[in-house]
Design a protein around this motif. Structure first.
Motif, short mmCIF file in Angstrom:
data_model
loop_
_atom_site.label_atom_id
_atom_site.label_comp_id
_atom_site.label_asym_id
_atom_site.label_seq_id
_atom_site.Cartn_x
_atom_site.Cartn_y
_atom_site.Cartn_z
N ILE A 30 38.74 44.29 29.53
CA ILE A 30 37.44 44.19 28.87
C ILE A 30 37.25 42.82 28.22
CG2 ILE A 30 36.09 45.03 26.91
CD1 ILE A 30 37.16 47.84 27.50
N ASP A 31 36.11 42.20 28.52
CA ASP A 31 35.70 41.00 27.81
C ASP A 31 34.69 41.45 26.76
OD1 ASP A 31 34.53 38.68 26.88
OD2 ASP A 31 33.83 37.96 28.84
N LEU A 32 35.11 41.45 25.52
CA LEU A 32 34.25 41.89 24.41
C LEU A 32 33.62 40.63 23.83
CD1 LEU A 32 33.40 44.33 22.61
CD2 LEU A 32 35.45 43.91 21.26
N ASN A 34 44.23 36.13 25.15
CA ASN A 34 43.29 35.05 24.90
C ASN A 34 42.32 34.90 26.06
OD1 ASN A 34 44.49 34.40 22.46
ND2 ASN A 34 45.95 32.99 23.42
N GLU A 35 41.06 34.65 25.74
CA GLU A 35 40.04 34.49 26.78
C GLU A 35 40.40 33.37 27.77
OE1 GLU A 35 36.48 34.20 24.40
OE2 GLU A 35 36.67 36.29 23.79
N PRO A 36 40.79 32.19 27.29
CA PRO A 36 41.13 31.15 28.27
C PRO A 36 42.32 31.52 29.15
CG PRO A 36 41.65 30.43 26.03
CD PRO A 36 40.86 31.68 25.91
N TYR A 73 36.76 25.46 29.66
CA TYR A 73 35.52 25.09 28.98
C TYR A 73 34.64 26.32 28.97
CZ TYR A 73 31.10 22.43 28.34
OH TYR A 73 29.88 21.94 27.90
N ASP A 74 34.45 26.90 27.79
CA ASP A 74 33.73 28.18 27.67
C ASP A 74 32.47 28.00 26.84
OD1 ASP A 74 32.80 30.72 27.12
OD2 ASP A 74 34.78 31.54 26.59
N PHE A 75 31.34 28.01 27.54
CA PHE A 75 30.05 27.81 26.89
C PHE A 75 29.25 29.09 27.06
CE2 PHE A 75 26.25 24.61 26.66
CZ PHE A 75 26.16 24.79 25.30
#
Ligand code: ADP
Ligand code: MG
Length: 619
Positions: A7-9, A174-176, A196-198
């Motif tokens: 899951i990406d919350l 971690n998301e990255p 790079y997360d925008f």
């Protein structure tokens, strides 16, 4: 067996994915939409509404609708004062306590609101599996992602949200790292990756190192108030200016929202088209059938300054990782706003290489979470190798020195052990003080826990064999146990170290450790010298104070020997009053020499006495 998902919350959108036949895939609704806006609305009758429908209610029921709750996860009231004034829902709580969100006349903690979003994702996934005709469609385990900079409180809040939603959170990652996993970077022997997360409300950049399947976050940077929302606001303002007249009226909510909606659509169109037409429904304040042609060039001119604001954090992250752009071997784009061609161009220029965008940037984190979930349940080897401890862990030993048991950057799970003993006679308890940090002295490290190992039978100093064992599990949870091996008396405590500090704190402690390395070693050596001196002095005094000393001296010592010993003893004690390490070492060595013969004599006598039926402990 039940299902496990990734899951990406997110702050703006959340989604759920799983591994099907070896490949990760996101779960979509009937309309093919994978994204669930992270928005929760509470209806008049108390019904909880999540996602697109809740998003619509941002306009129709602003006082009943909560968004951006991720910003409040794991935060105290003091952390969020600045943000709270700008929101349509109440953000408050008791001083020193956790944030409470008041909406629709009720109060919720941030994990409770997030749990509503997670429950919706769980429901979606279960529906998906049921439609697939699966017999076991229940979803009760998940891997959930968080930004790399999330501290322990924020990670714990995320885990709590999962628990509240009926999910066993197998791992927080971690998301990255998740994005890198989705791109298969774990199979690289080694490499450096920039992520790079925008997204909608935030910009994050992380520099990662991967080595033999182990990811390490070298640095993170970003802007917690920079994202697609700002582009929308900029564009909305521009369109309103162009329309002029009543469109400039800030109280005309309906019109402003209509313009915003049209602007967002135009923004999205321009990610794939060179040109689009922004259209408004006829309404009060808008000229009938308002249309505006917009080219990508116009759009880019408007947003350039905003996109450029992402570059400085990238440079900073590189600098913190002590790398240049050319050291980066892979660049990964994450977040819906990286669909904008201008963003891709600027990122390409900065790093001098084409960024990865083969996977949907708004899905890649969830895909990676699914990969991790699959690794965990299938028990593949890589599961053991996903993270490292940010700081060394150890315990306090004599003289206030930190003795490291697990070194920083050890891959987790990790364990380590060391033997200790008592330093006073007949000590029946020892205190175990658990520490985190790189410095040599306890006072410069962070205290994580203290506990006491009791019930050791009285023994002479140095006799107990106390084994202290450290174990960090895959979630970074540390447990420490101490055991006296002669008696098997044991004590265990669970500590949470790995994320117990904010990244800034970790960084600060690391920097300090480098700066202070030399003075620390000096201080440590001095303490060691003192400890040694004290031990020898104590043993000497003990011998000299024996009731039978005079008899013993007459029987076994040379003439003048007792005087030489007394002299050496007072020299050592005198040295101990100062802090000249060399002098302490010298006098200790001299005392050692002067008492060698005496020690032998005392030892022999003790053995004889013991054989004669006396208890060793009384000697
Ligand atoms: P978050 O990680 O913050 O939850 P996402 O990664 O889902 O958010 O990104 C959401 C942002 O991406 C929104 O501002 C949305 O408008 C923007 N976005 C989505 N698709 C596009 C597109 N095609 N072009 C430009 N921006 C887009
Ligand atoms: Mg995101």
């Amino acid at each position: 067996m039940s299902r496990v998902v990734g899951i990406d919350l997110g702050t703006t959108n959340s989604l759920v994915a799983y591994v099907k036949d070896g490949a990760p895939m996101v779960i979509r609704d009937g309309a093919g939409d994978a994204l669930v806006p992270s928005i929760v609305s509470i209806d008049d009758d108390g019904t909880i509404i999540v996602g697109r429908e809740a998003q619509r209610r941002l306009l129709s029921a602003p006082g009943r609708t909560v968004y951006s709750v991720k910003r409040f996860m794991g935060q105290g009231v003091e952390d969020v004062q600045e943000a709270s004034g700008l929101l349509p829902f109440g953000v408050g709580g008791d001083p020193g306590g956790v944030v409470r969100i008041s909406v629709a006349g009720q109060e919720f903690t941030p994990p409770e609101i997030s749990a509503f979003v997670l429950r919706e994702l769980k429901r979606r996934a279960e529906e998906h599996f049921r439609e697939q005709g699966e017999f076991d469609f229940e979803v009760d385990r998940a891997v959930i992602t968080v930004p790399a900079y999330f501290n322990d409180a924020q990670r714990t809040a995320t885990r709590d949200a999962g628990r509240l939603a009926g999910l066993d959170v197998l791992r927080i990652i971690n998301e990255p790292t998740a994005a890198s996993l989705a791109y298969g970077m774990a199979s690289r022997d080694r490499g450096t990756i920039a992520v790079y997360d925008f997204g909608g409300g935030t910009f994050d950049v992380s520099i990662l190192k991967v080595e033999d399947g182990v990811f390490q976050v070298l640095s993170t940077n970003g802007d917690t108030h920079l994202g697609g929302d700002d582009i929308d606001a900029l564009l909305t303002a521009e369109v309103r200016r162009k329309i002029g007249g009543a469109a400039g009226d800030d109280s005309n909510d309906e019109l402003i929202q209509a313009v915003r909606k049209a602007a967002i659509q135009a923004k999205r169109d321009l990610s794939s088209e060179e040109e689009t037409e922004l259209r408004l429904e006829p309404m009060a304040g808008a000229p009938a059938g308002y249309r505006q042609r917009m080219t990508r060039t116009d759009f880019e001119r408007t947003i350039l300054p905003l996109i450029e604001r992402t570059l400085e954090p990238c440079r900073q992250a590189l600098a913190d990782a002590e790398l240049g752009p050319s050291d980066i071997e892979e660049v990964i784009l994450v977040g819906g706003s990286t669909r904008i061609p201008l963003v891709r161009r600027l990122v390409h220029e900065l790093f001098g290489r084409q960024p990865h965008s083969e996977l949907n940037p708004d899905e890649v984190v969830a895909l990676g979470a699914a990969v991790q979930a699959d690794i965990l349940v299938s028990g593949r080897r890589e599961m053991l190798l996903l993270d490292v401890t940010p700081l060394s862990l150890g315990i306090e030993t004599m003289g206030g020195v930190m003795s490291k048991i697990i070194l920083r950057n050890s891959t987790i799970p990790a364990s380590g052990r060391e033997m200790f003993t008592s330093y006073a006679d007949n000590q029946t308890a020892v205190d175990v003080h658990v520490l985190q940090g790189e410095r040599e002295l306890v006072t410069d490290c962070r205290s994580l826990a203290r506990f006491r190992l009791r019930g050791i039978p009285p023994m002479p100093a140095g006799m107990p064999r106390i084994e202290v064992q450290f174990q960090i599990d895959a979630n970074g949870i540390l447990s420490v146990s101490a055991k006296e091996l002669r008696t098997s008396i044991e004590q265990t405590i669970e500590v949470k170290p790995a994320y117990g500090l904010t990244d800034e704190e970790v960084e600060r402690m690391l920097i300090e450790s480098f700066e202070h390395a030399e003075t620390d070693i000096e201080a440590r050596l001095l303490i060691e010298a003192r400890n040694e001196a004290e031990t020898v002095i104590h043993a000497t005094e003990k011998s000299l104070c024996r009731p039978d000393f005079d008899q013993l001296a007459a029987d076994a010592l040379e003439s003048g020997e007792p005087e030489r010993i007394t002299l050496a003893l007072s020299a050592a004690k005198h040295a101990l009053e100062g802090s000249d390490r060399d002098l302490i070492l010298q006098t200790t060595e001299a005392l050692n020499k002067a008492t060698r013969h005496l020690a032998e004599v005392v030892m022999n006598r003790s053995v004889r006495e013991a054989l004669a039926g006396k208890n060793v402990r009384d000697v």
